[in-house]
Design an enzyme around this catalytic site. Sequence first.
Site, mmCIF file in Angstrom:
data_model
loop_
_atom_site.group_PDB
_atom_site.id
_atom_site.type_symbol
_atom_site.label_atom_id
_atom_site.label_comp_id
_atom_site.label_asym_id
_atom_site.label_seq_id
_atom_site.Cartn_x
_atom_site.Cartn_y
_atom_site.Cartn_z
ATOM 1 N N LYS A 216 -3.554 -6.578 7.634
ATOM 2 C CA LYS A 216 -3.135 -7.232 6.219
ATOM 3 C C LYS A 216 -3.200 -8.733 6.202
ATOM 4 C CE LYS A 216 -1.019 -3.756 4.045
ATOM 5 N NZ LYS A 216 -1.532 -3.095 2.775
ATOM 6 N N LYS B 30 -3.323 7.722 -2.607
ATOM 7 C CA LYS B 30 -2.135 7.681 -2.270
ATOM 8 C C LYS B 30 -1.208 8.576 -3.188
ATOM 9 C CE LYS B 30 -1.860 2.834 -0.298
ATOM 10 N NZ LYS B 30 -1.372 1.618 -0.744
#
Length: 321
Positions: A151, A247
């Site tokens: 990230k 997702k």
Amino acid sequence: MRSVKVYQEAWPLHTPFVISRGTRSEAVVVVVELEEDGIKAVGECTPYPRYGESVESVLAQITTVIAQLETGMTRTQLQDALPAGAARNAVDSALWDLEARRHKRTLSHIAGVQLPEMVTTAQTVSIAEPEQMAAAAKLLWDKGARLLKVKIDDRLITERMVAIRAAVPEAVIIVDANEAWKSDGLAARCQLLADLNVAMLEQPLPAGQDSALSNFIHPLPICADESCHTRESLAELKGRYEMVNVKLDKTGGLTEALALTQAAREAGFDVMLGCMLCTSRAIAAALPLAAKVRFADLDGPTWLAVDVEPGLHFETGKLYP
């Protein structure tokens, strides 16, 4: 007649989860339980504020279909009754689980998919100072993770990525900016990542600013996450992205996720399977997709201090379906 229960849960994390949007200390989920003919089934979703969702809004959406669920609503009917998103995912997952349990088969068998004995999953390195991120990446590598998802925000990109690559020279690294970058300087940042042998960059620009990627020559694949929700997203992504992140909380469940994955592949996209912070229930619902993707990022439950029981079998960087 089915019975339906809907409720929320909060699952503390063992370590703060930091991305460009902020820090999380717990996973807040909404659970749907169905019972029919003595068979109990469950579905889970994670409401996501980035998409205008809250626990309250998701509970309210699910409430609108409880009467139909009680009288036998099917997955097909559900697709028209609720929009794509977390609420539909919880219900869709519960309906898939109910069918699998009724037939005493695994969800993957119901979906017509053969799963491998082990799925390699990304392990996430959340945002911190460069030396902390490098140490976290090295610890994950030493424990067995071979695919790392880093990230990143718009600070210390070079320092962080150089430190991480030095710490784990052989790891497969994918980088997720979570919409934190701007088009100015994007070419140089992509070249930096390519020079560091990063395998893929995920959602560098805010959704809605994808036009900046049109005719943008870049040395590594770029994956759409926030910009890709359902099959309707694909037309706008062509020529801008090489990969899409599927997702269940975005697609509204496995039903649309399977269709999106097939349509994406037919349109020439590679596919990644992702998740939110969640329990093993949510990952179990997504498993039929695990054999169909280039990268699987299913480490959500590994951030929990305690997972649901019974949980899936995780080892660092590995998931055993």
